[in-house]
Design a protein around this motif. Structure first.
Motif, mmCIF file in Angstrom:
data_model
loop_
_atom_site.group_PDB
_atom_site.id
_atom_site.type_symbol
_atom_site.label_atom_id
_atom_site.label_comp_id
_atom_site.label_asym_id
_atom_site.label_seq_id
_atom_site.Cartn_x
_atom_site.Cartn_y
_atom_site.Cartn_z
ATOM 1 N N ALA A 102 0.760 -1.259 0.127
ATOM 2 C CA ALA A 102 0.113 -0.252 0.140
ATOM 3 C C ALA A 102 0.931 1.310 0.075
ATOM 4 N N ALA A 103 1.630 1.515 1.007
ATOM 5 C CA ALA A 103 2.291 2.619 1.173
ATOM 6 C C ALA A 103 3.536 2.748 0.214
ATOM 7 N N ILE A 104 4.308 1.932 0.001
ATOM 8 C CA ILE A 104 5.375 2.018 -0.879
ATOM 9 C C ILE A 104 5.022 1.462 -2.481
ATOM 10 N N GLY A 105 4.351 0.582 -2.601
ATOM 11 C CA GLY A 105 3.898 0.107 -3.987
ATOM 12 C C GLY A 105 3.222 1.238 -4.574
ATOM 13 N N GLY A 106 2.314 1.788 -3.830
ATOM 14 C CA GLY A 106 1.146 2.689 -4.440
ATOM 15 C C GLY A 106 1.764 4.033 -4.556
ATOM 16 N N LYS A 107 3.049 4.370 -4.099
ATOM 17 C CA LYS A 107 3.937 5.650 -4.288
ATOM 18 C C LYS A 107 4.605 5.391 -5.461
ATOM 19 N N VAL A 108 5.082 4.266 -5.784
ATOM 20 C CA VAL A 108 6.039 4.068 -6.642
ATOM 21 C C VAL A 108 5.088 3.920 -8.118
ATOM 22 N N LEU A 109 3.998 3.524 -8.217
ATOM 23 C CA LEU A 109 3.153 3.506 -9.354
ATOM 24 C C LEU A 109 2.533 4.795 -9.490
ATOM 25 N N LYS A 110 2.319 5.716 -8.632
ATOM 26 C CA LYS A 110 2.117 7.124 -8.973
ATOM 27 C C LYS A 110 3.104 7.943 -9.598
ATOM 28 N N LYS A 111 4.440 7.708 -9.117
ATOM 29 C CA LYS A 111 5.699 8.178 -9.861
ATOM 30 C C LYS A 111 5.854 7.491 -11.188
ATOM 31 N N ILE A 112 5.527 6.585 -11.580
ATOM 32 C CA ILE A 112 5.838 5.893 -12.844
ATOM 33 C C ILE A 112 4.704 6.529 -13.643
ATOM 34 N N VAL A 113 3.655 6.492 -13.532
ATOM 35 C CA VAL A 113 2.603 6.873 -14.311
ATOM 36 C C VAL A 113 2.412 8.496 -14.369
ATOM 37 N N GLU A 114 2.272 9.180 -13.383
ATOM 38 C CA GLU A 114 2.354 10.510 -13.230
ATOM 39 C C GLU A 114 1.260 11.284 -13.885
ATOM 40 N N ARG A 115 0.035 10.794 -13.577
ATOM 41 C CA ARG A 115 -1.276 11.182 -14.283
ATOM 42 C C ARG A 115 -1.508 12.476 -13.244
ATOM 43 N N ASP A 116 -2.155 13.564 -13.837
ATOM 44 C CA ASP A 116 -2.513 14.798 -13.429
ATOM 45 C C ASP A 116 -3.890 14.432 -12.745
ATOM 46 N N LYS A 126 -6.289 18.582 -4.054
ATOM 47 C CA LYS A 126 -5.305 17.462 -4.082
ATOM 48 C C LYS A 126 -4.502 17.917 -5.044
ATOM 49 N N THR A 127 -2.998 17.985 -5.002
ATOM 50 C CA THR A 127 -2.267 18.499 -5.981
ATOM 51 C C THR A 127 -1.080 17.021 -6.347
ATOM 52 N N ASN A 128 -1.005 16.049 -5.810
ATOM 53 C CA ASN A 128 -0.153 15.121 -6.003
ATOM 54 C C ASN A 128 -0.566 14.229 -7.119
ATOM 55 N N GLU A 129 0.049 13.114 -7.545
ATOM 56 C CA GLU A 129 -0.322 12.228 -8.745
ATOM 57 C C GLU A 129 -1.527 11.617 -8.462
ATOM 58 N N SER A 130 -2.092 11.389 -9.414
ATOM 59 C CA SER A 130 -3.729 10.952 -9.659
ATOM 60 C C SER A 130 -3.993 9.448 -9.587
ATOM 61 N N PHE A 131 -2.847 8.595 -10.270
ATOM 62 C CA PHE A 131 -2.865 7.247 -10.670
ATOM 63 C C PHE A 131 -1.968 6.319 -10.191
ATOM 64 N N PRO A 132 -2.465 5.211 -9.361
ATOM 65 C CA PRO A 132 -3.505 4.830 -8.892
ATOM 66 C C PRO A 132 -3.886 5.797 -7.512
ATOM 67 N N SER A 133 -5.170 5.775 -7.516
ATOM 68 C CA SER A 133 -5.958 6.541 -6.112
ATOM 69 C C SER A 133 -5.157 5.838 -4.997
#
Length: 234
Positions: A102-116, A126-133
């Motif tokens: 949840a914490a690490i995996g979700g954050k890594v995925l957000k950085k990879i996709v970088e969806r607004d 909210k201002t950080n990455e959108s995907f995945p929620s």
């Protein structure tokens, strides 16, 4: 006391299937596919078309029960209780799943996709990455994990059905709040849900594989483990 016969392979296979479904959505989002755009716009229109002042205040409060901060706080409390009861293997398993998936995996995925974030009506900022929620990911893994353990720990079908229903309704509600508040696309929360399910099933499969070696290691460290997940009297 009798143990339910649970095979790691079935959980790992289910987890891989959910992970592949997540990958399909992630691929579509990353390359901005038309079907992703159509799906998102359709559900945003339906869900945000029901906005009202009273409902918004309630949803803004309830949605925080699925936030990463809330999930981490509740995880720490649960792990402390498990350790206090000498259920060290279960505590490490549960805490490790939330931390890495949840914490690490979700954050890594957000950085990879970088969806607004969506540029539609946002009821909270909210201002950080959108995907995945993050809410969808944390909620599905935390509450889904607890729900699955309870389902696998009881024998009566009616109990399994009730636990499954309550778990899915609660997770679904948190997912709904993120779209309602305008901070996520529907595919953000759907992807978080699928990734969360994959994490839960794979985590259970891995635990079934390493449960005994882990308990033996704990014994060598002079920790008398009393973990009894999936063991209940008939």
């Amino acid at each position: 006391m009798k143990s339910q016969r649970l095979t790691p392979a079935s959980f790992l296979l289910a987890g891989i299937i959910f992970l592949l479904l997540f990958g399909v959505i992630a691929w579509g989002v990353y390359f901005e596919s038309n079907w992703i755009r159509s799906f998102d716009l359709s559900w945003i229109e339906r869900i945000q078309g029901t906005i009202s002042e009273g409902k918004t205040a309630f949803i803004m409060f309830m949605t925080e029960l699925g936030s990463m901060k809330a999930v981490i706080a509740m995880t720490i409390i649960i792990c402390i209780v498990l350790f206090f009861k000498h259920k060290f293997a279960e505590g490490l398993w549960f805490g490790g799943t939330i931390l890495f998936c949840a914490a690490i995996g979700g954050k890594v995925l957000k950085k990879i996709v970088e969806r607004d974030r969506p540029n539609f009506l946002q009821l909270i900022e909210k201002t950080n990455e959108s995907f995945p929620s993050g809410h969808a990911t944390a909620t599905t893994i935390f509450y889904g994990f607890i729900g699955m353990v309870l389902i696998l720990s009881v024998y009566q079908i009616w109990k399994k059905v009730i636990i499954s229903f309550i778990t899915l309704v609660w997770i679904g509600f948190i997912l709904f709040t993120r779209i309602y508040l305008g901070v996520h696309f529907p595919t953000d929360v759907l992807a978080g849900f699928l990734y969360g399910l994959a994490a839960v099933f794979i985590s259970i499969g891995v635990y079934l594989l390493i449960r005994e070696p882990l308990r033996q290691l704990l014994q060598k460290l002079h920790l008398a483990d009393q973990s009894q997940a999936f063991k209940r009297a008939r």
